[in-house]
Design a protein around this motif. Structure first.
Motif, mmCIF file in Angstrom:
data_model
loop_
_atom_site.group_PDB
_atom_site.id
_atom_site.type_symbol
_atom_site.label_atom_id
_atom_site.label_comp_id
_atom_site.label_asym_id
_atom_site.label_seq_id
_atom_site.Cartn_x
_atom_site.Cartn_y
_atom_site.Cartn_z
ATOM 1 N N GLY A 109 54.012 39.326 27.844
ATOM 2 C CA GLY A 109 55.699 39.021 28.008
ATOM 3 C C GLY A 109 55.874 38.714 29.480
ATOM 4 N N VAL A 110 55.156 39.573 30.220
ATOM 5 C CA VAL A 110 55.502 39.435 31.839
ATOM 6 C C VAL A 110 54.784 38.069 32.178
ATOM 7 C CG1 VAL A 110 54.924 40.372 33.870
ATOM 8 C CG2 VAL A 110 55.486 41.978 32.108
ATOM 9 N N PHE A 111 53.673 37.966 31.680
ATOM 10 C CA PHE A 111 52.798 36.881 32.077
ATOM 11 C C PHE A 111 53.671 35.419 31.769
ATOM 12 C CE2 PHE A 111 50.202 32.760 31.117
ATOM 13 C CZ PHE A 111 49.653 32.841 32.521
ATOM 14 N N ASN A 112 54.198 35.275 30.514
ATOM 15 C CA ASN A 112 54.849 34.400 30.038
ATOM 16 C C ASN A 112 56.259 33.893 30.676
ATOM 17 O OD1 ASN A 112 52.973 33.442 28.058
ATOM 18 N ND2 ASN A 112 54.063 34.977 26.388
ATOM 19 N N CYS A 113 56.803 35.228 31.390
ATOM 20 C CA CYS A 113 58.086 35.256 32.080
ATOM 21 C C CYS A 113 57.846 34.496 33.358
ATOM 22 C CB CYS A 113 58.759 36.391 32.115
ATOM 23 S SG CYS A 113 59.978 36.605 33.208
ATOM 24 N N CYS A 114 56.824 35.346 34.000
ATOM 25 C CA CYS A 114 56.814 35.282 35.377
ATOM 26 C C CYS A 114 55.369 34.966 35.873
ATOM 27 C CB CYS A 114 57.072 36.553 36.106
ATOM 28 S SG CYS A 114 58.698 37.282 35.216
ATOM 29 N N LYS A 115 54.785 33.984 35.404
ATOM 30 C CA LYS A 115 53.154 33.592 35.652
ATOM 31 C C LYS A 115 53.043 33.236 36.798
ATOM 32 C CE LYS A 115 53.560 30.738 32.278
ATOM 33 N NZ LYS A 115 53.075 29.676 31.350
ATOM 34 N N LYS A 116 53.982 32.780 37.790
ATOM 35 C CA LYS A 116 53.677 32.140 38.921
ATOM 36 C C LYS A 116 53.587 33.576 39.805
ATOM 37 C CE LYS A 116 55.318 27.614 38.759
ATOM 38 N NZ LYS A 116 56.253 26.711 39.383
ATOM 39 N N ILE A 117 54.070 34.523 39.858
ATOM 40 C CA ILE A 117 54.098 35.558 40.616
ATOM 41 C C ILE A 117 53.566 36.864 39.846
ATOM 42 C CG2 ILE A 117 56.247 34.685 41.956
ATOM 43 C CD1 ILE A 117 58.029 36.883 40.203
ATOM 44 N N ASP A 118 52.980 36.813 38.824
ATOM 45 C CA ASP A 118 52.509 38.212 38.113
ATOM 46 C C ASP A 118 51.121 38.426 38.693
ATOM 47 O OD1 ASP A 118 51.955 40.087 36.251
ATOM 48 O OD2 ASP A 118 51.121 38.670 34.783
ATOM 49 N N LEU A 119 51.038 39.647 39.089
ATOM 50 C CA LEU A 119 49.774 40.163 39.743
ATOM 51 C C LEU A 119 48.970 40.957 38.581
ATOM 52 C CD1 LEU A 119 51.042 41.290 43.072
ATOM 53 C CD2 LEU A 119 50.056 39.038 42.705
ATOM 54 N N GLY A 120 49.508 40.951 37.487
ATOM 55 C CA GLY A 120 48.634 41.923 36.420
ATOM 56 C C GLY A 120 47.410 41.147 36.078
ATOM 57 N N ARG A 121 47.687 39.782 35.789
ATOM 58 C CA ARG A 121 46.342 38.875 35.767
ATOM 59 C C ARG A 121 45.202 39.072 36.687
ATOM 60 N NH1 ARG A 121 46.868 32.525 35.512
ATOM 61 N NH2 ARG A 121 47.603 32.979 37.652
ATOM 62 N N ASP A 122 45.757 39.295 37.987
ATOM 63 C CA ASP A 122 44.846 39.379 38.890
ATOM 64 C C ASP A 122 43.981 40.836 38.878
ATOM 65 O OD1 ASP A 122 45.800 37.136 40.147
ATOM 66 O OD2 ASP A 122 47.056 38.156 41.531
ATOM 67 N N MET A 123 44.557 41.905 38.182
ATOM 68 C CA MET A 123 43.829 42.871 38.058
ATOM 69 C C MET A 123 42.929 42.661 36.934
ATOM 70 S SD MET A 123 45.162 44.870 40.121
ATOM 71 C CE MET A 123 45.095 43.481 41.423
ATOM 72 N N MET A 124 43.232 41.914 35.860
ATOM 73 C CA MET A 124 42.353 41.703 34.821
ATOM 74 C C MET A 124 41.238 40.884 35.349
ATOM 75 S SD MET A 124 45.588 40.797 32.261
ATOM 76 C CE MET A 124 46.932 41.623 32.227
ATOM 77 N N ALA A 125 41.431 40.195 36.301
ATOM 78 C CA ALA A 125 40.419 39.147 36.686
ATOM 79 C C ALA A 125 39.254 40.107 37.398
ATOM 80 C CB ALA A 125 40.902 38.206 37.939
ATOM 81 N N LEU A 126 39.912 40.950 38.038
ATOM 82 C CA LEU A 126 38.802 41.767 38.943
ATOM 83 C C LEU A 126 37.997 42.855 37.982
ATOM 84 C CD1 LEU A 126 41.299 43.446 41.851
ATOM 85 C CD2 LEU A 126 39.395 41.767 41.963
ATOM 86 N N ILE A 127 38.724 43.205 36.663
ATOM 87 C CA ILE A 127 37.844 43.731 35.823
ATOM 88 C C ILE A 127 36.682 43.087 35.117
ATOM 89 C CG2 ILE A 127 38.210 45.194 33.655
ATOM 90 C CD1 ILE A 127 38.641 46.862 36.084
ATOM 91 N N LEU A 128 37.364 41.787 34.657
ATOM 92 C CA LEU A 128 36.434 40.933 33.911
ATOM 93 C C LEU A 128 35.223 40.676 34.725
ATOM 94 C CD1 LEU A 128 35.980 39.305 31.498
ATOM 95 C CD2 LEU A 128 37.247 37.312 32.622
ATOM 96 N N ASN A 129 35.438 40.098 36.109
ATOM 97 C CA ASN A 129 34.233 39.872 37.131
ATOM 98 C C ASN A 129 33.359 41.038 37.255
ATOM 99 O OD1 ASN A 129 33.592 37.595 38.975
ATOM 100 N ND2 ASN A 129 33.357 39.645 40.189
#
Length: 232
Positions: A109-129
């Motif tokens: 929901g946060v991503f759908n709302c605020c994808k341009k400024i959401d930093l949560g996905r960045d944390m997910m990218a670090l873990i995936l990597n």
């Protein structure tokens, strides 16, 4: 008095962001193993030819093999191949059970709302990597990226897009045809071979100038290449 209030608001905002990112990082760490077991990962053998691989990375993620999931390279913008893949794996492909699923719904929901400024996905990218090799990341990205709709069905992955739009295997595409698929990745239905042919043609032209070195991204966040016209 005003400065004290402003300082308190700023401090509170920073603390909220830190807590938010810490929870996102923890949730991603606890969820990644389950999510990756649901992915159809065959092996690390590249789907692309060497030249196709070079073209894709130069446009979509120039320092893919060097960064830890996040990057701000010239023309990269805020999205890497890893972060794009993390968004799909953590938020959209598989529904997590229990409390992890509740957090997943929240972050979606946060991503759908605020994808341009959401930093949560960045944390997910670090873990995936940390949990998936670069070769497997690239294989999943190439094989599963959304490539627009055709005859009422979603096209997933560059191999399927090659067959759908050019009636040939991915490895047999000409450079121009492959560049067209890379151009589509930014917005597959906007840069669609049929529905958005003019937009696609314009983006292909700009990408070719980037690849040829006759035009360069205009700053860190330039993924549009608007200045890469015939007069550039």
């Amino acid at each position: 008095m005003y400065l004290k209030v402003s300082a308190k608001i700023l401090l509170s905002s920073v603390l909220i962001v830190i807590v938010y990112l810490t929870i996102a990082l923890t949730w991603a760490s606890l969820s990644v193993e389950y999510l990756l077991t649901e992915e159809a990962i065959a092996n690390e053998e590249s789907i692309l030819t060497i030249k196709q691989n070079d073209i894709l990375l130069k446009i979509k993620d120039p320092t893919f093999y060097e960064h830890a999931g996040l990057d701000l390279s010239q023309g990269q913008g805020l999205t890497t191949i890893t972060s794009s893949l993390a968004r799909d794996i953590f938020l959209f492909r598989v529904k997590l059970p229990g409390i992890k699923g509740s957090f997943q719904s929240f972050y979606r929901g946060v991503f759908n709302c605020c994808k341009k400024i959401d930093l949560g996905r960045d944390m997910m990218a670090l873990i995936l990597n940390k949990n998936l090799t670069k070769e497997l990341q690239l294989q999943l990205y190439v094989s599963s990226s959304y490539m627009g709709s055709y005859d009422g069905r979603q096209i997933r992955g560059l191999p399927a897009a090659a067959e759908t739009y050019f009636n040939k295997p991915l490895a047999e595409l000409s450079d121009d045809e492959f560049i067209a698929l890379v151009a589509m990745l930014k917005a597959p239905n906007y840069f669609h071979p049929e529905k958005g042919a003019k937009h696609l043609e314009s983006r292909i032209y700009k990408i070719k100038k980037i690849l040829a070195g006759t035009c360069k991204p205009d700053g860190w966040f330039d993924t549009e290449y608007k200045h890469c016209t015939s007069g550039a």
